[in-house]
Design an enzyme around this catalytic site. Sequence first.
Site, PDB file in Angstrom:
ATOM      1  N   LEU A  52     -10.780 -32.405  26.996  1.00  0.00           N
ATOM      2  CA  LEU A  52     -11.149 -32.184  28.168  1.00  0.00           C
ATOM      3  C   LEU A  52     -11.594 -33.396  29.027  1.00  0.00           C
ATOM      4  O   LEU A  52     -11.586 -32.952  30.428  1.00  0.00           O
ATOM      5  CB  LEU A  52     -12.618 -31.109  27.840  1.00  0.00           C
ATOM      6  N   ARG A  79     -12.390 -37.795  29.254  1.00  0.00           N
ATOM      7  CA  ARG A  79     -12.557 -39.100  28.488  1.00  0.00           C
ATOM      8  C   ARG A  79     -13.272 -40.068  29.260  1.00  0.00           C
ATOM      9  O   ARG A  79     -13.238 -40.018  30.833  1.00  0.00           O
ATOM     10  CB  ARG A  79     -10.994 -39.894  28.305  1.00  0.00           C
ATOM     11  N   GLY A  80     -14.008 -40.994  28.888  1.00  0.00           N
ATOM     12  CA  GLY A  80     -14.882 -41.940  29.712  1.00  0.00           C
ATOM     13  C   GLY A  80     -14.785 -43.079  28.995  1.00  0.00           C
ATOM     14  O   GLY A  80     -14.363 -43.380  27.711  1.00  0.00           O
ATOM     15  N   MET A 126     -17.077 -44.715  27.197  1.00  0.00           N
ATOM     16  CA  MET A 126     -17.754 -44.737  25.871  1.00  0.00           C
ATOM     17  C   MET A 126     -17.572 -43.539  25.031  1.00  0.00           C
ATOM     18  O   MET A 126     -18.062 -43.532  23.774  1.00  0.00           O
ATOM     19  CB  MET A 126     -19.313 -44.649  26.030  1.00  0.00           C
ATOM     20  N   GLY A 127     -16.710 -42.614  25.458  1.00  0.00           N
ATOM     21  CA  GLY A 127     -16.342 -41.499  24.652  1.00  0.00           C
ATOM     22  C   GLY A 127     -15.383 -40.417  25.077  1.00  0.00           C
ATOM     23  O   GLY A 127     -14.857 -40.736  26.121  1.00  0.00           O
ATOM     24  N   ALA A 128     -15.230 -39.434  24.426  1.00  0.00           N
ATOM     25  CA  ALA A 128     -14.239 -38.486  24.984  1.00  0.00           C
ATOM     26  C   ALA A 128     -14.845 -37.090  24.740  1.00  0.00           C
ATOM     27  O   ALA A 128     -15.770 -36.718  23.730  1.00  0.00           O
ATOM     28  CB  ALA A 128     -12.845 -38.492  24.302  1.00  0.00           C
ATOM     29  N   LYS A 174     -18.311 -33.824  21.981  1.00  0.00           N
ATOM     30  CA  LYS A 174     -18.569 -35.397  22.480  1.00  0.00           C
ATOM     31  C   LYS A 174     -18.492 -36.107  21.393  1.00  0.00           C
ATOM     32  O   LYS A 174     -19.525 -36.082  20.628  1.00  0.00           O
ATOM     33  CB  LYS A 174     -19.803 -35.069  23.475  1.00  0.00           C
ATOM     34  N   ASP A 203     -29.743 -40.364  36.049  1.00  0.00           N
ATOM     35  CA  ASP A 203     -28.571 -40.578  36.251  1.00  0.00           C
ATOM     36  C   ASP A 203     -27.714 -39.408  36.933  1.00  0.00           C
ATOM     37  O   ASP A 203     -26.614 -38.724  36.733  1.00  0.00           O
ATOM     38  CB  ASP A 203     -27.221 -40.910  35.116  1.00  0.00           C
TER      39      ASP A 203
END
Length: 534
Positions: A31, A33-34, A36-38, A55, A150
């Site tokens: 869905l 990706r970033g 630090m994770g997906a 996540k 954030d």
Amino acid sequence: MQKPTEPTSAQSEPLTTGRVLRSTYEIGTVLGRGGMGAVFLARHLRLPGKQVAIKVLHGAEALSEEVAVRFRREAEIASRLGHPNIVEVLDFDTLEDGTPFMVMEYLRGEGLSRRLRKQKQLPLEDVISISRQMGAALQAAHRAGVVHRDLKPGNVFLVPTEAGGVVGERVKLLDFGISKLVDARTVMTLDSVLMGTPQYMAPEQAMGHNSNVDARTDLFAFGCIVYEMLAGRPPYSGDNVAELIYQIVHLEPPPLLSLAPGTPPHMVTAISRAMAKKPEDRYPDVGAFILELTGSPLQTLSEVKPEQRSRPVSPTAPSAPRPPDREEHIPTVGMRPHAGHDTPPPPSGPQTASLPAQPLAPSRAKWPVAVAVGLTVIIAFAVAFFWKSPAANPPPVAVVTQPVEAKKPVEPEPQTPPADPPVAPEEPQQPVAEPPTVTTKPKPRTSAAESMPDSVREDLASAQKALDASNTSEALRHIRRSQRTKITGLSFSLLTRVYCQQHDLANARAQWTRVPATERPRVRQYCSQYDIDL
């Protein structure tokens, strides 16, 4: 000689389609990706048809203890808050190699950031609905001692909903990964370390003063998001982080009215105060900001009052973990009932109209007594009057009627009107004058129409005159001023006609959803002459 850092198993063994986590979740498509994770779409193997979002952290280096703690904290915070406007966390676990993962509800919709890229400026009604629901989520978080830190359009998700044939949107607040627990000491964040997204940072956050971060820091970012929804652009922008931080700390954003001329003045004032440079100059809490911004307070379960709601925006929060979709819309805005959670006020207009009927029941049961007392007083005055008059009739005849009236609710004396017994004691000397009091009863019938203060009625009348004269800017001014006192169906009827005259199809349709059914035929006919089909 120092050994090179070995890649994590999360990196060497990435999740692939079909892999099953903990004998429960089967991985599907990616869905997002970033760094630090997906996030993966997955299905629950023991609950047919159940889809979830998973996540998972990953990285080229071993995960630091702080990152792992923050990841777990995100799951704990979202689960602890349990608010309908905050993404629901269903589970938290680790893979066989120790990589943590989080199971969340799968949301269908789009992020606010994507909506803004497509539409730029949002209709005023959408801005109010989204703001109220965000406010409900933040109020619940802040009361639990959690500061998000954030807030940005990318962390606001819009989920289409439908309830009772009414289509709306449920706001979901995402990513509490760098949240600050005000009363926690689990992770100490050093000052001078930037935490958050620079474009929406408060000045104290942009300067790295993390020990000064509190709920008012979120309020600054919240104000920036509302500004962007109205203006079509963020309040601050720069070519690099240093320039951006300088603007946030030292400069004021472009005037909102120059970018969105139709914004009501009270909203401009509210946004400006929320984005004040000094925390002490901002609102003390999110609830005060929402009250000033939308004209209607956020409500919690302990504060439910049958007060008139200005809009059915999808609202605020119901108390069940998964309440039915309805608003404040609000608000809708809406959501519901955990103690301390903001809930969408019920449509209380019709309820307040029925309240006066309740006291009448006991008074009807006592009216024979009132008649008897009234007759007694009248007869006493009559006796005194005739006692002084030489031509008076003997008073004993009047004395005989007194006990008869006490037993029987029917009045033998033609001079006392049975229709209004309670007023008999008020005017004992002239019982014949009582019938005119019946004519004062029709007053409450004005509540059958839309009730509004005189100042609101005058503003709407002035708006109608301006609209008839094709002075749409003046009409808008009067309508917005009326809505600062009370938001009425008639104001949305006039707003729709103003936008039709301006050939503004998008805003006309946005206001159309709030036009009362009794007004719709006339508004539709009015707009048709401007080639706008509602």
